[in-house]
Structures are given as C-alpha cells and as structure tokens.
Design an enzyme around this catalytic site. Sequence first.
Site, PDB file in Angstrom:
ATOM      1  N   GLU A 114       0.788  -1.234   0.000  1.00  0.00           N
ATOM      2  CA  GLU A 114       0.000   0.000   0.000  1.00  0.00           C
ATOM      3  C   GLU A 114       0.821   1.285   0.000  1.00  0.00           C
ATOM      4  O   GLU A 114       0.375   2.296  -0.524  1.00  0.00           O
ATOM      5  CB  GLU A 114      -0.941  -0.002   1.227  1.00  0.00           C
ATOM      6  CG  GLU A 114      -1.977  -1.112   1.224  1.00  0.00           C
ATOM      7  CD  GLU A 114      -2.989  -0.937   0.115  1.00  0.00           C
ATOM      8  OE1 GLU A 114      -3.424   0.203  -0.131  1.00  0.00           O
ATOM      9  OE2 GLU A 114      -3.333  -1.947  -0.529  1.00  0.00           O
ATOM     10  N   SER A 127     -57.289  -2.614  25.150  1.00  0.00           N
ATOM     11  CA  SER A 127     -57.553  -2.958  26.550  1.00  0.00           C
ATOM     12  C   SER A 127     -56.751  -2.122  27.528  1.00  0.00           C
ATOM     13  O   SER A 127     -57.033  -2.136  28.730  1.00  0.00           O
ATOM     14  CB  SER A 127     -57.267  -4.445  26.784  1.00  0.00           C
ATOM     15  OG  SER A 127     -58.180  -5.238  26.059  1.00  0.00           O
TER      16      SER A 127
END
Length: 525
Positions: free
Chosen positions: A121, A403
Amino acid sequence: MVEYHTRMERRRAAEAEKTEKRKNIKPAKKKSGGKKHWVKRTFILLLLVFLFLILAGTIFVFAVIGKAPELKANALHNEISSVLYDQNDKKATDVDSGEHRMYTDIDNIPKSIQDAYIATEDVRFYKHIGIDPIRIMGAGVAQFTKGYKSEGASTITQQVVRNAMLTQNKTFTRKIQEMYLAIQLEKSYTKKQILEFYLNQIYLGGGPTYGVAAASERYFGKNVKNVTLDQAAMLAAMTRNPGYYDPIKHPDRAKTRRDLVLDLMVHNHAISSEEAAKAKTVSMKQMTKGHRKIKVSNRKYGAFLDFVRKELVEDKKVITEQEFNSGGLKIYTTLDPEIQNQAQDVLNNKQNFPVVQKNFNAGVSVIDTQTGAIRALGGGRNYTYLMNNNRSYKTAGSGNVGSTAKPIMDYGPAIDYLQWPTDYQVDDTPDVKYSWGKKINDFDNRFLGSMTMRRALYLSRNVPALQTFQKVDQAKGTGSIRTFAKKLGIPSETLKKAWRKLFNWWRRIQFQPARNVRRLCCLWQ
C-alpha cells in the site's frame, strides 16, 4: 565643388540633402521594433493570467481546507460497539450494528502483517510527511496514459483520515482535505500509531469485517498474533477488493494476488526469496482451514435498546447515531434484567393467545411509579433491535389503545365514584351488548363467569369491563368518566403518562430509560 552664390541657394541645397537621407531609411527596422513590443505584451499578459490562476487556486484550496473536519482522536480508532448496563451497573448487552470489529495494539500485530501492507500500500510510508510527492506524480502521469482515476496516490496516512473522517467519493475537494489532514496527522502522531489506526480500520470483507484482528478470526480462525507469513500476505492482498480476492470464495484469484504481495515483500527487502517461495506453497484450503463464520453479537433486550437509542439520539440528541452504535460508549440504564426477561418470555410464548398466532402483536412497559424509571419494555413477539423502523408496540404513540384503556375508562371510575374494592365481583357472561345493540365478546369466544375485578383486569376480559363502564354511566353519567379521564391528562397527554398519574394519583414523574452515558473522555448525565 559647387559654389553657391546666394544664401537662398545654400538653404535649398541643405533641405535637399535632408530629404535624400530620409528616403534612404529602411522600413524593415520599424517593423522589427513593433514585433518585439507585441511579444513583450503577450508575455506580460500570460504572466498575469498565470499569477491570477495561482491566486484563485490558493484561495480555493484554503477555502476547502477551512471546511475540513477537525482531527479528532476518537474518530481515528476503530469503531467499538457501545455497551448497555442495567440498574445494578452490570453489563446487559452490546449495541451492535452487525459489524465485526476488533481493536488490537500495534505491538500485538505481527511484523509480517505490517511489512506486507507497507510493501503493498505505501512503500515509502516511513519516509514521507503524510503525502508522497513521487507517488502523486506517478498517479498524475497515469491519468493521461491509463485514463482518469486509473491509479491512486493515497498514502496509508491519507487512507486513515479518509476512512475515519471523509467520504470514499473521488472528488478534488475531498482529495485536498485528505492531503491536508494527512499532514496534520503526521504532526500529531508517530508512524507506529498511524499504522495501528490503519490496520484496525480497513475493510476486509463480508460480515462486514474491519481490521486485521477481526479478519484473522474470520478467515483463519486464529488470533492475529499467531498469523503466518502466507496469511499475512493474504490479508494485505485482500485490501484492494476483499470480495474479489476472498480466499474462501475465490481461491484461485486470491492465491495469485497473495503471491504478488509476497513478491512485493521480497522487492522491499522485508523477506527473503526463500521465505516467499515457501509461503507460496501453502494452498488456500490449507491456509483457511480454521475459518469460521463470526456471529453477530447477541443484541438482547431489543425493545429496551430501541427506546434508549430514540431517547439519546433522536429526542435529547445527546449523542449521534454512530456514537450510539459503535462509539465505545458505556450507557447506564434503569433496566431490570429479571423483569425484562419475564416480559419478553410472556410476549414470545406461543402458548399465550394461541388463536391469534399469525397476527399477534403486543407491547409491555414496566415502570417504577415512584421514580419514573423504566424497568422493562416489550415491543412485540420476538422483537429485535431496530425492528419495524423503530416503531414498536411498547412506545407507539398513535393507534387504538385497546384494553390498555380499561383501568382508565372502566375500573378507575368505579373505584373512584362507586367505591368498589379491587375484589369486587363482576360477571363475564354472554348477551351483554354495547349501547348500539352489538354483542360483545372476547378473543377466545369464551365466558368465564363471576370473578373479582382484579382478575378481570388481569385477564383483560371485555364483558366485565363493559358492564363496569355501563354501571358507572348509569350511576354518575358519561360526563363523570370523561372528567376522570381528563384528570389523567387524556387526550392531551400520552397514555403512558395517564397510567403514571393513575398509579401515583396526580404525582408528576418523568420517565427515565437511561441514567448516564460515559465516553472515554467525558460523562453525560
């Protein structure tokens, strides 16, 4: 010799001589002087244009640099999953975005890996100042010989700042910022530290997997400290295109690329030809025999985790999404693991509500009514983190309350106005109708007979609730129920706040899912 007898003759002779001299002057000399003047003017003009372009370019570069992000130390480190802690400060679960990441000190990364990446690299890594002028010139030549963007000139240092703080888009603006930040990074950190950042943040394939330590576990099934030379070269070989050079999926092309890296290491005097030749004999199958699929961390308590994320990231904006997922934060919450597990078990148990398996949905919120601390949240059956685009049934702010309204619209008014105790007997019987004439029933189409009001609420039976509502309406009028609900803040406040008021009898408490968030450098509370 001519003799002039008068003054007039002498004057005419002098004028004739001057006229003859003017006739003898060549016009070519005049043209030569004009050409030189034109060349001089053109040169000055071009010089001014050149100076203007330099000035404009300098202003542009400084403007781009001025918009570059700040060089932050925490951004340079590999992202680490944040951790949620419960009410007792014990680890509850990881916050994980599904990425496999590990951070390893440079001293624990073999020199063979470091050499392989430098040879592949950035061969002049230890010589440049963050940018490599020689490589830049080479890339510039390649733009003309091989085409635009055909070859990059980024050093390892530039890749570090790009991966940590910039985008991957190849733009002129990003390149300027990248070069500037790379130089600044070199001023602030040693080469050893920069290489450590790089080797921990690079993308190395599916999972997704980041960093050489995580990749070593994934592809070789071993700790990065134990990686061999052939494996080190393979890691560096994959960096250019991890999917294309995957040693498990594409062994042939991966071997070709790995062997090229070994040759580059020989050329860079990192290893000998003999060492390279020996490493090349290792097959892809042999090299990756220990590979294993890395499981994503078990992100328990998804509904609770969701709510904490929404509170810290979206509502209070204390931290960013990235910090929450992978900022290495320690997030201390009010979670009670025992109650949370019970809530999840109830929701996930298929034996509960067996007749509605296909479309079953429910939510649970367990709150300490004295402090407002949220102890548990359930967002639905088998709920997972970030399920349903962050909208779960435990916190949904709209839709039919169902509910959940029974204590507020039915039993609460009965206790308040009719002085019913919680063991008051109610009936779950057939033939009970709404005021408009329609019969009411339950999800199981069963009727359980006489029971206490407490049990009716616990079982969420519809018939006893409607009968209770009707008795309050008959005794005190519908307006009384509205008044009771209004005291609880309905509809101006959320249903959760109404529940809190119901159990605290008007005492105001703020809900708290998180107590504080600790970073490496600071504390939010």
